[in-house]
Design a protein around this motif. Sequence first.
Motif, PDB file in Angstrom:
ATOM      1  N   PRO A 231      -9.907  26.092  -4.728  1.00  0.00           N
ATOM      2  CA  PRO A 231     -10.243  24.699  -4.470  1.00  0.00           C
ATOM      3  C   PRO A 231      -9.028  23.770  -4.434  1.00  0.00           C
ATOM      4  O   PRO A 231      -9.152  22.592  -4.176  1.00  0.00           O
ATOM      5  CB  PRO A 231     -11.145  24.346  -5.650  1.00  0.00           C
ATOM      6  N   MET A 232      -7.835  24.314  -4.689  1.00  0.00           N
ATOM      7  CA  MET A 232      -6.656  23.456  -4.780  1.00  0.00           C
ATOM      8  C   MET A 232      -6.135  22.982  -3.427  1.00  0.00           C
ATOM      9  O   MET A 232      -5.198  22.199  -3.374  1.00  0.00           O
ATOM     10  CB  MET A 232      -5.538  24.165  -5.547  1.00  0.00           C
ATOM     11  N   ASP A 233      -6.740  23.430  -2.349  1.00  0.00           N
ATOM     12  CA  ASP A 233      -6.308  22.940  -1.039  1.00  0.00           C
ATOM     13  C   ASP A 233      -6.819  21.528  -0.766  1.00  0.00           C
ATOM     14  O   ASP A 233      -6.400  20.885   0.185  1.00  0.00           O
ATOM     15  CB  ASP A 233      -6.740  23.900   0.077  1.00  0.00           C
ATOM     16  N   ASP A 234      -7.694  21.027  -1.629  1.00  0.00           N
ATOM     17  CA  ASP A 234      -8.212  19.660  -1.503  1.00  0.00           C
ATOM     18  C   ASP A 234      -7.398  18.743  -2.432  1.00  0.00           C
ATOM     19  O   ASP A 234      -7.377  18.943  -3.650  1.00  0.00           O
ATOM     20  CB  ASP A 234      -9.691  19.640  -1.885  1.00  0.00           C
ATOM     21  N   ILE A 235      -6.749  17.747  -1.854  1.00  0.00           N
ATOM     22  CA  ILE A 235      -5.900  16.838  -2.630  1.00  0.00           C
ATOM     23  C   ILE A 235      -6.683  16.129  -3.735  1.00  0.00           C
ATOM     24  O   ILE A 235      -6.169  15.909  -4.826  1.00  0.00           O
ATOM     25  CB  ILE A 235      -5.158  15.811  -1.726  1.00  0.00           C
ATOM     26  N   SER A 236      -7.951  15.814  -3.489  1.00  0.00           N
ATOM     27  CA  SER A 236      -8.762  15.138  -4.522  1.00  0.00           C
ATOM     28  C   SER A 236      -8.974  16.053  -5.725  1.00  0.00           C
ATOM     29  O   SER A 236      -8.974  15.593  -6.865  1.00  0.00           O
ATOM     30  CB  SER A 236     -10.112  14.708  -3.950  1.00  0.00           C
ATOM     31  N   THR A 237      -9.153  17.342  -5.473  1.00  0.00           N
ATOM     32  CA  THR A 237      -9.312  18.294  -6.571  1.00  0.00           C
ATOM     33  C   THR A 237      -8.018  18.387  -7.373  1.00  0.00           C
ATOM     34  O   THR A 237      -8.032  18.366  -8.607  1.00  0.00           O
ATOM     35  CB  THR A 237      -9.700  19.685  -6.038  1.00  0.00           C
ATOM     36  N   ARG A 238      -6.881  18.477  -6.685  1.00  0.00           N
ATOM     37  CA  ARG A 238      -5.593  18.540  -7.394  1.00  0.00           C
ATOM     38  C   ARG A 238      -5.380  17.284  -8.221  1.00  0.00           C
ATOM     39  O   ARG A 238      -4.954  17.354  -9.383  1.00  0.00           O
ATOM     40  CB  ARG A 238      -4.439  18.735  -6.401  1.00  0.00           C
ATOM     41  N   ARG A 239      -5.679  16.131  -7.645  1.00  0.00           N
ATOM     42  CA  ARG A 239      -5.525  14.877  -8.390  1.00  0.00           C
ATOM     43  C   ARG A 239      -6.448  14.845  -9.607  1.00  0.00           C
ATOM     44  O   ARG A 239      -6.046  14.424 -10.690  1.00  0.00           O
ATOM     45  CB  ARG A 239      -5.821  13.683  -7.492  1.00  0.00           C
ATOM     46  N   ALA A 240      -7.692  15.277  -9.419  1.00  0.00           N
ATOM     47  CA  ALA A 240      -8.654  15.275 -10.523  1.00  0.00           C
ATOM     48  C   ALA A 240      -8.179  16.170 -11.658  1.00  0.00           C
ATOM     49  O   ALA A 240      -8.246  15.795 -12.829  1.00  0.00           O
ATOM     50  CB  ALA A 240     -10.030  15.710 -10.024  1.00  0.00           C
ATOM     51  N   VAL A 241      -7.684  17.360 -11.321  1.00  0.00           N
ATOM     52  CA  VAL A 241      -7.188  18.279 -12.353  1.00  0.00           C
ATOM     53  C   VAL A 241      -5.992  17.670 -13.074  1.00  0.00           C
ATOM     54  O   VAL A 241      -5.904  17.714 -14.302  1.00  0.00           O
ATOM     55  CB  VAL A 241      -6.832  19.654 -11.742  1.00  0.00           C
ATOM     56  N   ILE A 242      -5.070  17.086 -12.325  1.00  0.00           N
ATOM     57  CA  ILE A 242      -3.886  16.470 -12.933  1.00  0.00           C
ATOM     58  C   ILE A 242      -4.295  15.377 -13.912  1.00  0.00           C
ATOM     59  O   ILE A 242      -3.782  15.288 -15.020  1.00  0.00           O
ATOM     60  CB  ILE A 242      -2.935  15.922 -11.848  1.00  0.00           C
ATOM     61  N   HIS A 243      -5.258  14.539 -13.511  1.00  0.00           N
ATOM     62  CA  HIS A 243      -5.701  13.448 -14.395  1.00  0.00           C
ATOM     63  C   HIS A 243      -6.542  13.957 -15.571  1.00  0.00           C
ATOM     64  O   HIS A 243      -6.685  13.250 -16.560  1.00  0.00           O
ATOM     65  CB  HIS A 243      -6.497  12.407 -13.601  1.00  0.00           C
ATOM     66  N   ALA A 244      -7.092  15.171 -15.473  1.00  0.00           N
ATOM     67  CA  ALA A 244      -7.951  15.696 -16.537  1.00  0.00           C
ATOM     68  C   ALA A 244      -7.162  16.379 -17.656  1.00  0.00           C
ATOM     69  O   ALA A 244      -7.722  16.709 -18.691  1.00  0.00           O
ATOM     70  CB  ALA A 244      -8.964  16.682 -15.945  1.00  0.00           C
ATOM     71  N   ILE A 245      -5.862  16.587 -17.475  1.00  0.00           N
ATOM     72  CA  ILE A 245      -5.050  17.271 -18.490  1.00  0.00           C
ATOM     73  C   ILE A 245      -4.272  16.246 -19.316  1.00  0.00           C
ATOM     74  O   ILE A 245      -3.499  15.463 -18.780  1.00  0.00           O
ATOM     75  CB  ILE A 245      -4.077  18.273 -17.825  1.00  0.00           C
ATOM     76  N   ASP A 246      -4.494  16.277 -20.618  1.00  0.00           N
ATOM     77  CA  ASP A 246      -3.812  15.359 -21.532  1.00  0.00           C
ATOM     78  C   ASP A 246      -2.463  15.973 -21.934  1.00  0.00           C
ATOM     79  O   ASP A 246      -2.329  16.626 -22.966  1.00  0.00           O
ATOM     80  CB  ASP A 246      -4.688  15.110 -22.756  1.00  0.00           C
ATOM     81  N   LYS A 247      -1.470  15.759 -21.085  1.00  0.00           N
ATOM     82  CA  LYS A 247      -0.149  16.369 -21.290  1.00  0.00           C
ATOM     83  C   LYS A 247       0.525  15.853 -22.561  1.00  0.00           C
ATOM     84  O   LYS A 247       1.172  16.615 -23.271  1.00  0.00           O
ATOM     85  CB  LYS A 247       0.738  16.106 -20.067  1.00  0.00           C
ATOM     86  N   ALA A 248       0.391  14.575 -22.844  1.00  0.00           N
ATOM     87  CA  ALA A 248       1.064  13.993 -24.011  1.00  0.00           C
ATOM     88  C   ALA A 248       0.577  14.636 -25.314  1.00  0.00           C
ATOM     89  O   ALA A 248       1.388  14.962 -26.182  1.00  0.00           O
ATOM     90  CB  ALA A 248       0.862  12.482 -24.048  1.00  0.00           C
TER      91      ALA A 248
ATOM     92  N   LYS B 149     -12.931  11.909 -13.008  1.00  0.00           N
ATOM     93  CA  LYS B 149     -14.339  11.915 -12.612  1.00  0.00           C
ATOM     94  C   LYS B 149     -14.535  11.169 -11.305  1.00  0.00           C
ATOM     95  O   LYS B 149     -15.282  11.609 -10.428  1.00  0.00           O
ATOM     96  CB  LYS B 149     -15.207  11.294 -13.702  1.00  0.00           C
ATOM     97  N   LEU B 150     -13.891  10.031 -11.151  1.00  0.00           N
ATOM     98  CA  LEU B 150     -14.005   9.251  -9.910  1.00  0.00           C
ATOM     99  C   LEU B 150     -13.506  10.033  -8.705  1.00  0.00           C
ATOM    100  O   LEU B 150     -14.098   9.991  -7.635  1.00  0.00           O
ATOM    101  CB  LEU B 150     -13.226   7.939 -10.018  1.00  0.00           C
ATOM    102  N   LEU B 151     -12.398  10.743  -8.870  1.00  0.00           N
ATOM    103  CA  LEU B 151     -11.831  11.511  -7.763  1.00  0.00           C
ATOM    104  C   LEU B 151     -12.750  12.643  -7.329  1.00  0.00           C
ATOM    105  O   LEU B 151     -12.695  13.085  -6.191  1.00  0.00           O
ATOM    106  CB  LEU B 151     -10.469  12.073  -8.148  1.00  0.00           C
ATOM    107  N   ASN B 152     -13.599  13.110  -8.222  1.00  0.00           N
ATOM    108  CA  ASN B 152     -14.515  14.188  -7.906  1.00  0.00           C
ATOM    109  C   ASN B 152     -15.864  13.673  -7.405  1.00  0.00           C
ATOM    110  O   ASN B 152     -16.734  14.443  -7.064  1.00  0.00           O
ATOM    111  CB  ASN B 152     -14.714  15.070  -9.145  1.00  0.00           C
ATOM    112  N   CYS B 153     -16.033  12.370  -7.354  1.00  0.00           N
ATOM    113  CA  CYS B 153     -17.293  11.751  -6.984  1.00  0.00           C
ATOM    114  C   CYS B 153     -17.437  11.671  -5.463  1.00  0.00           C
ATOM    115  O   CYS B 153     -16.537  11.191  -4.785  1.00  0.00           O
ATOM    116  CB  CYS B 153     -17.343  10.349  -7.595  1.00  0.00           C
TER     117      CYS B 153
END
Length: 194
Positions: free
Chosen positions: A70-87, A128-132
């Motif tokens: 599913p990573m070929d979709d930019i919205s999915t990549r963005r959603a995953v990036i925003h879902a990981i609490d790196k700090a 969540k918004l990016l996946n909507c």
Amino acid sequence: IETLTAVRYDTTEDVEAALKAGTLDMAMGIGPLTAKQVQVLKFQNSDKFDVRHSDVIQHSLMVFNGNKAPMDDISTRRAVIHAIDKASFLEEEFAGLEQPITQLLPQSAPYCNVDLSPKWGFDLEKAKLLNCPDGSLSTIRAAEGGSSDLSSGAIAGIVIAAVAGVALIAMVARMIQGERQGKPLFSPAKSEMN
């Protein structure tokens, strides 16, 4: 310096004990001590130890294969990036010694001290918004109430991908820690140095 002896210890605990006992004069580089041990020496033993840090010379990254679903979709990549609490991950695994990054190369590298945007920080609401499907907050809230406007399978996929991403980062961090402790995953035959 007339004589320099390099000593290999089996564990970071052995290095810490030798430093505290005074049988080891210096531990240098990445790996002799864990990030948490460094912080303890720096802040709780500052009367005995001088801990110094160099500029960042490389980053550790997680890379998505953007050619496969599913990573070929930019919205999915963005959603995953925003879902990981790196700090939080970096605080837990590296005792605050590392910082989340926003670009491929360190800002201390030549010609890399630029501020890039947009920033891709932790923001579960944005994930969540990016996946909507229609991009609206009302659709997300309706979905949380049981509406089928938002695919629960897609949300589950993002959560699974985020968990897998965090697990991958943890695995890489443990591999790096093994390397730092002189226990590389892949290495040529070792020779003793004296």
